[in-house]
Scaffold this active site. Sequence first.
Site, PDB file in Angstrom:
ATOM      1  N   ASP A 137       5.646  -5.877   7.417  1.00 50.35           N
ATOM      2  CA  ASP A 137       5.656  -5.235   6.095  1.00 50.35           C
ATOM      3  C   ASP A 137       4.649  -4.079   6.094  1.00 50.35           C
ATOM      4  O   ASP A 137       3.719  -4.044   6.898  1.00 50.35           O
ATOM      5  CB  ASP A 137       5.278  -6.250   5.013  1.00 50.35           C
ATOM      6  CG  ASP A 137       5.494  -5.693   3.599  1.00 50.35           C
ATOM      7  OD1 ASP A 137       4.802  -6.148   2.669  1.00 50.35           O
ATOM      8  OD2 ASP A 137       6.339  -4.783   3.437  1.00 50.35           O
ATOM      9  N   ASN A 138       4.836  -3.121   5.193  1.00 50.50           N
ATOM     10  CA  ASN A 138       3.838  -2.078   4.896  1.00 50.50           C
ATOM     11  C   ASN A 138       3.541  -1.097   6.023  1.00 50.50           C
ATOM     12  O   ASN A 138       2.429  -0.578   6.113  1.00 50.50           O
ATOM     13  CB  ASN A 138       2.509  -2.708   4.457  1.00 50.50           C
ATOM     14  CG  ASN A 138       2.672  -3.748   3.406  1.00 50.50           C
ATOM     15  OD1 ASN A 138       2.383  -4.921   3.616  1.00 50.50           O
ATOM     16  ND2 ASN A 138       3.180  -3.330   2.243  1.00 50.50           N
TER      17      ASN A 138
ATOM     18  N   ASP B 173       2.259  -9.752   7.461  1.00 49.19           N
ATOM     19  CA  ASP B 173       1.982  -9.220   6.123  1.00 49.19           C
ATOM     20  C   ASP B 173       0.535  -9.467   5.718  1.00 49.19           C
ATOM     21  O   ASP B 173       0.216  -9.577   4.527  1.00 49.19           O
ATOM     22  CB  ASP B 173       2.942  -9.858   5.105  1.00 49.19           C
ATOM     23  CG  ASP B 173       2.979  -9.098   3.792  1.00 49.19           C
ATOM     24  OD1 ASP B 173       3.411  -9.683   2.777  1.00 49.19           O
ATOM     25  OD2 ASP B 173       2.563  -7.919   3.763  1.00 49.19           O
TER      26      ASP B 173
ATOM     27  N   LYS C 238      -3.765  -5.082   7.453  1.00 53.50           N
ATOM     28  CA  LYS C 238      -2.931  -4.163   8.227  1.00 53.50           C
ATOM     29  C   LYS C 238      -3.542  -3.796   9.572  1.00 53.50           C
ATOM     30  O   LYS C 238      -2.830  -3.499  10.519  1.00 53.50           O
ATOM     31  CB  LYS C 238      -2.627  -2.898   7.400  1.00 53.50           C
ATOM     32  CG  LYS C 238      -2.067  -3.212   6.015  1.00 53.50           C
ATOM     33  CD  LYS C 238      -0.921  -4.252   6.066  1.00 53.50           C
ATOM     34  CE  LYS C 238      -0.717  -4.926   4.723  1.00 53.50           C
ATOM     35  NZ  LYS C 238       0.187  -6.103   4.785  1.00 53.50           N
TER      36      LYS C 238
ATOM     37  N   GLU D  95       6.534  -2.434  -3.017  1.00 53.93           N
ATOM     38  CA  GLU D  95       6.968  -3.418  -4.018  1.00 53.93           C
ATOM     39  C   GLU D  95       6.695  -2.940  -5.444  1.00 53.93           C
ATOM     40  O   GLU D  95       5.624  -2.447  -5.752  1.00 53.93           O
ATOM     41  CB  GLU D  95       6.300  -4.791  -3.784  1.00 53.93           C
ATOM     42  CG  GLU D  95       4.808  -4.793  -3.585  1.00 53.93           C
ATOM     43  CD  GLU D  95       4.416  -4.696  -2.122  1.00 53.93           C
ATOM     44  OE1 GLU D  95       5.160  -4.108  -1.335  1.00 53.93           O
ATOM     45  OE2 GLU D  95       3.346  -5.194  -1.770  1.00 53.93           O
TER      46      GLU D  95
HETATM   47  C1  LIG Z   1      -9.245 -12.417   9.861  1.00 56.18           C
HETATM   48  C2  LIG Z   1      -8.334 -11.476   9.165  1.00 56.18           C
HETATM   49  C3  LIG Z   1      -6.949 -11.449   9.803  1.00 56.18           C
HETATM   50  N1  LIG Z   1      -6.348 -12.751   9.793  1.00 56.18           N
HETATM   51  C4  LIG Z   1      -5.832 -13.363   8.709  1.00 56.18           C
HETATM   52  N2  LIG Z   1      -5.449 -14.648   8.854  1.00 56.18           N
HETATM   53  C5  LIG Z   1      -4.934 -15.306   7.788  1.00 56.18           C
HETATM   54  N3  LIG Z   1      -4.754 -14.766   6.562  1.00 56.18           N
HETATM   55  C6  LIG Z   1      -5.128 -13.484   6.406  1.00 56.18           C
HETATM   56  C7  LIG Z   1      -5.656 -12.710   7.462  1.00 56.18           C
HETATM   57  N4  LIG Z   1      -5.887 -11.465   7.001  1.00 56.18           N
HETATM   58  C8  LIG Z   1      -5.535 -11.450   5.698  1.00 56.18           C
HETATM   59  N5  LIG Z   1      -5.079 -12.666   5.342  1.00 56.18           N
HETATM   60  C9  LIG Z   1      -4.565 -13.058   4.027  1.00 56.18           C
HETATM   61  O1  LIG Z   1      -3.339 -12.336   3.846  1.00 56.18           O
HETATM   62  C10 LIG Z   1      -3.332 -11.710   2.554  1.00 56.18           C
HETATM   63  C11 LIG Z   1      -3.616 -10.260   2.738  1.00 56.18           C
HETATM   64  C12 LIG Z   1      -2.638  -9.373   2.772  1.00 56.18           C
HETATM   65  C13 LIG Z   1      -2.958  -7.922   2.972  1.00 56.18           C
HETATM   66  N6  LIG Z   1      -1.889  -7.140   2.362  1.00 56.18           N
HETATM   67  C14 LIG Z   1      -2.169  -5.940   1.872  1.00 56.18           C
HETATM   68  O2  LIG Z   1      -3.298  -5.450   1.948  1.00 56.18           O
HETATM   69  C15 LIG Z   1      -1.087  -5.222   1.159  1.00 56.18           C
HETATM   70  C16 LIG Z   1      -1.454  -4.130   0.371  1.00 56.18           C
HETATM   71  C17 LIG Z   1      -0.491  -3.419  -0.343  1.00 56.18           C
HETATM   72  C18 LIG Z   1      -0.896  -2.282  -1.165  1.00 56.18           C
HETATM   73  C19 LIG Z   1      -0.146  -1.118  -1.165  1.00 56.18           C
HETATM   74  C20 LIG Z   1      -0.540  -0.011  -1.953  1.00 56.18           C
HETATM   75  C21 LIG Z   1      -1.683  -0.103  -2.733  1.00 56.18           C
HETATM   76  F1  LIG Z   1      -2.051   0.926  -3.518  1.00 56.18           F
HETATM   77  C22 LIG Z   1      -2.437  -1.283  -2.734  1.00 56.18           C
HETATM   78  C23 LIG Z   1      -2.050  -2.358  -1.952  1.00 56.18           C
HETATM   79  C24 LIG Z   1       0.859  -3.808  -0.280  1.00 56.18           C
HETATM   80  C25 LIG Z   1       1.219  -4.901   0.525  1.00 56.18           C
HETATM   81  O3  LIG Z   1       2.513  -5.308   0.611  1.00 56.18           O
HETATM   82  C26 LIG Z   1       0.259  -5.604   1.248  1.00 56.18           C
HETATM   83  O4  LIG Z   1       0.680  -6.626   2.036  1.00 56.18           O
HETATM   84  C27 LIG Z   1      -4.443 -12.390   1.765  1.00 56.18           C
HETATM   85  O5  LIG Z   1      -3.956 -13.564   1.182  1.00 56.18           O
HETATM   86  C28 LIG Z   1      -5.460 -12.660   2.867  1.00 56.18           C
HETATM   87  O6  LIG Z   1      -6.338 -13.725   2.525  1.00 56.18           O
HETATM   88 MG   LIG Z   2       2.838  -6.606   2.249  1.00 52.16          MG
END
Ligand SMILES: CCCNc1ncnc2c1ncn2[C@@H]1O[C@H](/C=C/CNC(=O)c2cc(-c3ccc(F)cc3)cc(O)c2O)[C@@H](O)[C@H]1O
Ligand SMILES: [Mg+2]
Length: 214
Positions: free
Chosen positions: A169-170, A141, A144, A199
């Site tokens: 997810d997603n 999650d 993406k 969600e």
């Molecule tokens: C080095 C980057 C890859 N490794 C990683 N390692 C550890 N943590 C990571 C991470 N990438 C991202 N994260 C963390 O996960 C989280 C990011 C989640 C990304 N999720 C989304 O973009 C998302 C986005 C939507 C979304 C859907 C429609 C919309 F209009 C706007 C947003 C819905 C969801 O359910 C989502 O999960 C943050 O806390 C980020 O700091």
């Molecule tokens: Mg998600």
Amino acid sequence: TQTTRPQRILAAVQKNATRGDPRSVVKAIDQFCRHKEWAMNVGDEKGCILDSVVTEVNPATVLELGTYCGYSTVRIASLLPSHAKLITLEFDPGNAAIARQVIAWAGLADKIQLVEGASGDWIPKLKEKFGIETFDLVFLDHWKDRYLPDTKLMEECGLLRKGSILLADNVICPGTPDYLEYIRNSPRYKSQYFKSHLEYTKAEDGLEKSVFLG
Ligand SMILES: CCCNc1ncnc2c1ncn2[C@@H]1O[C@H](/C=C/CNC(=O)c2cc(-c3ccc(F)cc3)cc(O)c2O)[C@@H](O)[C@H]1O
Ligand SMILES: [Mg+2]
């Protein structure tokens, strides 16, 4: 000074949820995000699908990629058997700090190991650092465009065994096209799509459940 969205989510938990009651923490976040301010938690509708997969797999070891505020972390951990371990990776320090407090409020800190760092850096270290052989369940999650590279990395690091479950997810919104293409066409996985909604909205989204065949 302006608060962040994760800080407002934590405040809603501390105001409306009962300490030590994970389901009340989940409910408080869902109420806040449905009626006050949208946030990217897996949410209540997809959360029910997540619950059913966790209950079916009954995992001893779980890896979550992307903790955010800890909503799915708490939701999963509340369903785990007593000896089970959940490792969750979060690379944003602000989000990690909020998630730790949400997890503590739920009373689940002893079941959850929150690791502050990037999945790409940490996946190769999990065996040695946490004495993990393989994961029974992985919940993807995070960003993406990282689902596919991190899945390949987990394969390479021998973190998946015959029968390991990946739940993503997603896969529709925002979408993970390269991951879906790979996982649905690879002979090493058997995949199933669970249609749902983004969600707190009426937009389509869904979870992809994939079994690693070894
Ligand atoms: C080095 C980057 C890859 N490794 C990683 N390692 C550890 N943590 C990571 C991470 N990438 C991202 N994260 C963390 O996960 C989280 C990011 C989640 C990304 N999720 C989304 O973009 C998302 C986005 C939507 C979304 C859907 C429609 C919309 F209009 C706007 C947003 C819905 C969801 O359910 C989502 O999960 C943050 O806390 C980020 O700091
Ligand atoms: Mg998600």
